[in-house]
Design a protein around this motif. Structure first.
Motif, PDB file in Angstrom:
ATOM      1  N   THR A  80       0.826  -1.203   0.000  1.00 43.97           N
ATOM      2  CA  THR A  80       0.000   0.000   0.000  1.00 43.97           C
ATOM      3  C   THR A  80       0.864   1.258   0.000  1.00 43.97           C
ATOM      4  O   THR A  80       0.579   2.228  -0.722  1.00 43.97           O
ATOM      5  CB  THR A  80      -0.940   0.018   1.225  1.00 43.97           C
ATOM      6  OG1 THR A  80      -1.827  -1.106   1.145  1.00 43.97           O
ATOM      7  CG2 THR A  80      -1.770   1.296   1.270  1.00 43.97           C
ATOM      8  N   GLU A  81       1.922   1.258   0.781  1.00 44.81           N
ATOM      9  CA  GLU A  81       2.823   2.418   0.816  1.00 44.81           C
ATOM     10  C   GLU A  81       3.478   2.645  -0.543  1.00 44.81           C
ATOM     11  O   GLU A  81       3.611   3.785  -1.003  1.00 44.81           O
ATOM     12  CB  GLU A  81       3.893   2.213   1.887  1.00 44.81           C
ATOM     13  CG  GLU A  81       4.824   3.411   2.042  1.00 44.81           C
ATOM     14  CD  GLU A  81       5.829   3.238   3.159  1.00 44.81           C
ATOM     15  OE1 GLU A  81       6.725   4.094   3.286  1.00 44.81           O
ATOM     16  OE2 GLU A  81       5.720   2.250   3.915  1.00 44.81           O
ATOM     17  N   GLU A  84       0.878   4.139  -2.875  1.00 48.71           N
ATOM     18  CA  GLU A  84       0.654   5.553  -2.549  1.00 48.71           C
ATOM     19  C   GLU A  84       1.789   6.426  -3.068  1.00 48.71           C
ATOM     20  O   GLU A  84       1.540   7.514  -3.615  1.00 48.71           O
ATOM     21  CB  GLU A  84       0.511   5.718  -1.036  1.00 48.71           C
ATOM     22  CG  GLU A  84      -0.790   5.158  -0.497  1.00 48.71           C
ATOM     23  CD  GLU A  84      -0.862   5.188   1.022  1.00 48.71           C
ATOM     24  OE1 GLU A  84      -1.981   5.062   1.560  1.00 48.71           O
ATOM     25  OE2 GLU A  84       0.204   5.328   1.674  1.00 48.71           O
ATOM     26  N   TYR A 110      -6.940  -1.206  -2.519  1.00 40.43           N
ATOM     27  CA  TYR A 110      -6.425   0.131  -2.831  1.00 40.43           C
ATOM     28  C   TYR A 110      -7.269   0.781  -3.923  1.00 40.43           C
ATOM     29  O   TYR A 110      -7.599   1.975  -3.841  1.00 40.43           O
ATOM     30  CB  TYR A 110      -4.969   0.036  -3.284  1.00 40.43           C
ATOM     31  CG  TYR A 110      -4.297   1.386  -3.432  1.00 40.43           C
ATOM     32  CD1 TYR A 110      -3.637   1.965  -2.355  1.00 40.43           C
ATOM     33  CD2 TYR A 110      -4.336   2.077  -4.636  1.00 40.43           C
ATOM     34  CE1 TYR A 110      -3.021   3.204  -2.486  1.00 40.43           C
ATOM     35  CE2 TYR A 110      -3.729   3.316  -4.769  1.00 40.43           C
ATOM     36  CZ  TYR A 110      -3.074   3.875  -3.682  1.00 40.43           C
ATOM     37  OH  TYR A 110      -2.478   5.111  -3.810  1.00 40.43           O
ATOM     38  N   HIS A 114      -9.204   4.466  -3.203  1.00 41.04           N
ATOM     39  CA  HIS A 114      -8.462   5.626  -3.700  1.00 41.04           C
ATOM     40  C   HIS A 114      -9.020   6.091  -5.048  1.00 41.04           C
ATOM     41  O   HIS A 114      -9.440   5.281  -5.870  1.00 41.04           O
ATOM     42  CB  HIS A 114      -6.978   5.280  -3.849  1.00 41.04           C
ATOM     43  CG  HIS A 114      -6.264   5.095  -2.550  1.00 41.04           C
ATOM     44  ND1 HIS A 114      -6.464   3.993  -1.745  1.00 41.04           N
ATOM     45  CD2 HIS A 114      -5.372   5.877  -1.889  1.00 41.04           C
ATOM     46  CE1 HIS A 114      -5.708   4.101  -0.658  1.00 41.04           C
ATOM     47  NE2 HIS A 114      -5.050   5.232  -0.722  1.00 41.04           N
TER      48      HIS A 114
END
Length: 285
Positions: A80-81, A84, A110, A114
């Motif tokens: 996820t990081e 992002e 995700y 998002h």
């Protein structure tokens, strides 16, 4: 339902509301969920929230599928990081991890939570036309009657119009060379405007390295555009597997340890083992 699960659902619901543009708009997209219920969950007033409501919300926001709760494992957090960062900075990356570590589930989550994210799952049977059609359909575009050139033009225009878009190509190791070359075209057209992620098993790295050694057409260009490396995700830990077991209703050190030993760091095996434990418990009643 355990407090940890409720905390996870509440955190994911907050992300979902942000993506939808507020609590009221989010409530309009969730069947059987009022704005007041969302407000209570986000404010921590959980006393009157029935367990069925928690499960209902969890399923609709993509946190669970057919009764399965997705857990924020170390791999989930790590991937996820990276997603992002790629979206915020319009980076292009190839990310590889073991089969069954949770890459696809994380990507689906995700994409759900998002904005301006497009993801597709690549397959061996896709040719240039069907691959581009899949990308267009994921964007909400109609590919019917278009040539290959028209399709790629429509994809590029749509991504150019978006603010900080991210295109995720899951199971990218299954892309044929002809389809992989489209990655080069998309990069050339959208450099510094659109993030692109190639997600795959370690086979993608091996394939690229072999292509570089043999001078295969296009592989030098692809490797350059991903920063000349494939980012390796961590392996699942026994602690991660224990969290997954507990979140999905299997407790007890002995039972969890048994599943962890059997799983071999593969969440698909964990899922089967958890279902088996539930079935055994039902049969014993």
């Amino acid at each position: 339902m355990a407090i940890k699960e409720q905390e996870l659902i509440a955190a994911r619901l907050r992300e979902y509301c942000q993506k939808q543009g507020g609590q009221n708009k989010a409530a309009n997209t969730l069947k059987g969920v009022s704005s007041a219920t969302i407000s209570k969950i986000l404010s921590g007033s959980w006393e009157t929230i029935a367990e069925g409501m928690w499960h209902n919300i969890s399923k609709q926001i993509g946190l669970s599928s057919e009764g399965w709760t997705i857990v924020r494992t170390a791999v989930y957090e790590e991937l996820t990081e990276l997603l992002e960062c790629a979206q915020a900075d319009s980076q292009v990356m190839a990310i590889v991890g073991s089969a069954g570590c949770g890459k696809s589930a994380t990507i689906r989550q995700y994409t759900t939570t998002h904005k301006e994210v497009v993801s597709i799952t690549c397959s061996e049977y896709q040719n240039r036309t069907s691959w581009l059609s899949a990308v267009m359909e994921a964007m909400g575009l109609d590919p019917r009657g278009m040539s290959v050139a028209e399709k790629i033009g429509a994809v590029v225009r749509k991504l150019r119009q978006a603010d900080k878009p991210l295109l995720i190509l899951d199971e990218a190791d299954k892309m044929s060379d002809q389809v992989l070359y489209f990655f080069i075209s998309i990069y050339n057209e959208l450099e510094d405007h659109c993030g692109v992620i190639l997600s795959a098993t370690q086979y993608l790295d091996k394939r690229l390295q072999k292509g570089l050694r043999t001078g295969r057409k296009g592989y030098e260009e692809v490797y350059s555009r991903i920063g000349r490396q494939c980012v390796q995700l961590s392996a699942l830990s026994p602690e991660d597997i224990a969290l997954v077991c507990v979140a999905n209703g299997v407790t007890g050190d002995r039972r969890v340890r048994k599943i962890s030993d059997e799983a071999q760091c593969d969440l698909r095996r964990v899922k089967r083992a958890v279902w088996r434990e539930h079935q055994l418990a039902e049969d014993a009643q």
